[in-house]
Design an enzyme around this catalytic site. Structure first.
Site, PDB file in Angstrom:
ATOM      1  N   TRP A 102       1.077  -1.231  -0.548  1.00 33.94           N
ATOM      2  CA  TRP A 102      -0.366  -0.117  -0.428  1.00 33.94           C
ATOM      3  C   TRP A 102       0.975   1.227  -0.093  1.00 33.94           C
ATOM      4  CZ3 TRP A 102      -4.243  -1.518  -1.845  1.00 33.94           C
ATOM      5  CH2 TRP A 102      -5.126  -2.384  -1.366  1.00 33.94           C
ATOM      6  N   ASP A 169      -1.690   6.614   6.561  1.00 32.12           N
ATOM      7  CA  ASP A 169      -2.976   5.700   6.311  1.00 32.12           C
ATOM      8  C   ASP A 169      -3.020   4.690   7.712  1.00 32.12           C
ATOM      9  OD1 ASP A 169      -4.103   3.479   5.361  1.00 32.12           O
ATOM     10  OD2 ASP A 169      -2.690   3.436   3.187  1.00 32.12           O
ATOM     11  N   LYS A 193     -11.895  -2.469   7.134  1.00 32.10           N
ATOM     12  CA  LYS A 193     -10.870  -2.573   7.302  1.00 32.10           C
ATOM     13  C   LYS A 193     -10.978  -3.041   8.970  1.00 32.10           C
ATOM     14  CE  LYS A 193      -8.599  -3.811   3.430  1.00 32.10           C
ATOM     15  NZ  LYS A 193      -7.607  -2.536   3.401  1.00 32.10           N
TER      16      LYS A 193
END
Ligand SMILES: *Cc1c(COP(=O)(O)O)cnc(C)c1O
Length: 359
Positions: A102, A169, A193
């Site tokens: 990511w 993030d 998530k």
């Protein structure tokens, strides 16, 4: 139906209270006689949901009025673009830590907008640790990190002191533990998530951060418009934000300190078994082991399918590792109960006994 233990990495397990509230609201939302998914986002009943969701975020993270909270669309992945688009000038430089897939994607996108300085990377060891020795140059526009690397199973338990705005993030570990949110200028997290279903992304922005780039920004990609529109610059993800609001209520009822204690207990239980069991081994540096995503492998890779088959028989779902890294991954997000981890540990022990017998 017997209980399925849900170790899925995302979309992932949610508290039952949020599921129950969603079922009810799909039938009759807030006593309107209408379904949540057929009412106006501008109805006063729905505006109250959005307002409460934003207030809960501030309350749980102890954020003052110097922060704005918005719920956007396009996933965490769109934030990989919106962050540099809104904060990085073409001739400016942004600093990134490359700690996984990511983070690499965030870096790739930032390069469309300006210069990128990767101040640290763990790519040399297949992202199996969190880089720790680096300096953040004081003259860059911002510093970006990823608090939990969902695919590799590493987590940042300490954040650096950054001389420039720090951006994170936090898609896969937000609300899993207390942290000093005041250190950050911008935090983003895809909901699916640890705080809701897919379809919305939480963005927290410190006041005064914006308005410093010279490029023209398309309206939908400009944070300012979403802040001024109070997450209703365009039609928000009505359903997803509703589920987030209920998940946030549940998180608040537990509290971040108790949530961290739960998450430590669950992850310790599983890591101890991985370390004890002769069949399995962990894949990342011990001090950086994530409490959210536990990555491990079978020492003999040929047993993997057998183990996954046994897991299925024992109602353990979602344990196959990410397609990029293979192996196994157990995601232990907030809503997963310790009973599910116990069931996994028992299955690992059963598998070890079975293999020892057949040898
Ligand atoms: C899942 C994930 C993303 C991507 O989220 P999307 O909502 O699918 O765009 C980004 N960062 C991290 C840390 C993630 O876990």
């Amino acid at each position: 139906m017997s209980k399925i233990h849900n170790f899925s990495a995302g979309p992932a397990i949610l508290p039952q209270s949020a599921i129950d509230a969603s079922i009810e609201a799909l039938k009759n939302f807030s006593n309107t006689g209408l379904s949540l998914i057929e009412i106006s986002h501008r109805s006063k009943e729905y505006e109250a949901v959005l307002r409460e969701a934003c207030e809960l975020v501030k309350e749980i993270l102890n954020l003052g009025n110097d922060y704005d909270v918005v719920f956007l669309q396009g996933g965490a992945s769109l934030q990989f673009d919106m962050v540099p688009m809104n904060l990085l000038n073409e001739n400016g430089t942004a600093c990134y830590i490359n700690s996984g897939v990511w983070a690499s994607k965030a870096i790739k996108e930032a390069k469309y907008f300006g210069n990128v300085n990767v101040v640290a990377s763990s790519e040399d060891k297949n992202f199996s640790y969190i880089p720790k020795d680096y300096t953040i140059p004081a003259d860059a526009n911002y510093f970006h990190c990823t608090s939990n690397n969902t695919i590799y199973g590493t987590e940042m338990f300490e954040f650096p002191h950054s001389p420039i705005p720090m951006i994170c993030d936090m898609s896969s570990d937000i609300f899993s533990r207390p942290f000093d949110a005041g250190k950050f200028s911008l935090i983003y997290a895809g909901a699916q998530k640890n705080m809701g279903p897919a379809g919305t992304t939480l963005v927290i922005i410190k006041k005064g951060l914006l308005g410093k780039v010279t490029r023209k920004i398309p309206s939908m990609l400009e944070y300012k418009n979403h802040i001024e529109g109070e997450s209703m610059y365009n039609t928000p993800s009505v359903f997803a934000i509703f589920v987030c609001m209920h998940t946030l209520r549940w998180i608040k009822s537990i509290g971040l300190e108790a949530m961290e204690a739960r998450n430590i207990e669950k992850s310790n239980l599983l890591y101890s078994e991985i370390d004890r069991n002769s069949i399995f081994e962990g894949t990342v540096a011990i001090e950086d082991r994530s409490r959210m995503n536990v990555n491990f492998v079978l020492k003999n890779k040929e047993f993997e399918d057998d183990f996954l088959k046994l897991c299925k028989q024992r109602n353990l779902n979602g344990l196959k590792g990410h397609r990029l890294v293979g192996g196994l991954r157990a995601s232990l997000y907030n809503a997963l109960e310790i009973e599910s981890v116990q069931a996994l540990v028992e299955t690992m022990q059963e598998f070890e006994n079975e293999k020892n017998k057949s040898n």
